[in-house]
Design a protein around this motif. Sequence first.
Motif, short mmCIF file in Angstrom:
data_model
loop_
_atom_site.label_atom_id
_atom_site.label_comp_id
_atom_site.label_asym_id
_atom_site.label_seq_id
_atom_site.Cartn_x
_atom_site.Cartn_y
_atom_site.Cartn_z
N THR A 1 0.83 -1.20 0.00
CA THR A 1 0.00 0.00 0.00
C THR A 1 0.87 1.26 0.00
N GLY A 2 1.87 1.28 0.83
CA GLY A 2 2.77 2.43 0.87
C GLY A 2 3.54 2.63 -0.41
N ARG A 3 3.94 1.54 -1.04
CA ARG A 3 4.74 1.64 -2.26
C ARG A 3 3.90 2.04 -3.47
N ILE A 4 2.63 1.62 -3.52
CA ILE A 4 1.81 1.96 -4.69
C ILE A 4 1.08 3.29 -4.51
N ALA A 5 0.85 3.67 -3.27
CA ALA A 5 0.02 4.85 -3.01
C ALA A 5 0.77 6.16 -3.21
N ASP A 6 2.04 6.20 -2.93
CA ASP A 6 2.75 7.48 -3.00
C ASP A 6 3.91 7.48 -3.98
N GLY A 7 3.81 6.64 -4.99
CA GLY A 7 4.89 6.59 -5.97
C GLY A 7 6.18 6.06 -5.40
N GLY A 8 6.08 5.11 -4.48
CA GLY A 8 7.25 4.56 -3.80
C GLY A 8 8.01 3.52 -4.59
N GLY A 9 7.98 3.60 -5.89
CA GLY A 9 8.77 2.70 -6.71
C GLY A 9 8.08 1.41 -7.10
N MET A 10 6.80 1.35 -6.92
CA MET A 10 6.08 0.14 -7.30
C MET A 10 4.83 0.54 -8.08
N PRO A 11 4.68 0.05 -9.26
CA PRO A 11 5.58 -0.86 -9.97
C PRO A 11 6.85 -0.13 -10.43
N PRO A 12 7.90 -0.92 -10.62
CA PRO A 12 9.18 -0.32 -11.01
C PRO A 12 9.16 0.12 -12.47
N PRO A 13 10.02 1.09 -12.83
CA PRO A 13 10.15 1.46 -14.24
C PRO A 13 10.57 0.24 -15.04
N PRO A 14 10.16 0.10 -16.24
CA PRO A 14 9.51 1.06 -17.12
C PRO A 14 7.98 1.03 -17.04
N PHE A 15 7.43 0.34 -16.06
CA PHE A 15 5.98 0.24 -15.96
C PHE A 15 5.39 1.55 -15.45
N PRO A 16 4.22 1.92 -15.97
CA PRO A 16 3.57 3.13 -15.47
C PRO A 16 3.02 2.88 -14.06
N PRO A 17 2.86 3.94 -13.27
CA PRO A 17 2.27 3.76 -11.94
C PRO A 17 0.83 3.27 -12.05
N LEU A 18 0.37 2.64 -11.00
CA LEU A 18 -1.03 2.22 -10.97
C LEU A 18 -1.92 3.46 -10.97
N THR A 19 -3.11 3.31 -11.50
CA THR A 19 -4.06 4.42 -11.50
C THR A 19 -4.60 4.62 -10.09
N ALA A 20 -5.20 5.76 -9.86
CA ALA A 20 -5.83 6.04 -8.56
C ALA A 20 -6.90 5.00 -8.26
#
Length: 104
Positions: free
Chosen positions: A69-88
């Motif tokens: 939750t912490g890694r996906i919610a605040d751009g904490g590196g998950m998912p890693p590049p080159p993948f785009p961040p998860l949507t809200a």
Amino acid sequence: MRKPVHHRDHAGAPAPSTPAAQAVAAVAARPLSFARDIRPMFEPFAAAMMWRFDLTDYTAVMANASTITGRIADGGGMPPPPFPPLTAAQVQQFKDWVSQGCNP
């Protein structure tokens, strides 16, 4: 002339009027599950995260839910590049799954 009858559900909201709307409402009302809702969201980048834990494994994701939750919610590196961040909406879906008790 008669006025049309508008049916309401138990909460007072208008009831879905078509079979398709009823099906959408039924899907929205059922609890989220790992197999149906969460795993497919993580599968595209699961291999890139295998060094940490297996995002396709229910037990691993459940055990690491707060970290995820912490890694996906605040751009904490998950998912890693080159993948785009998860949507809200995806982040909220994960949070909802956790708050519903991490259903398998």
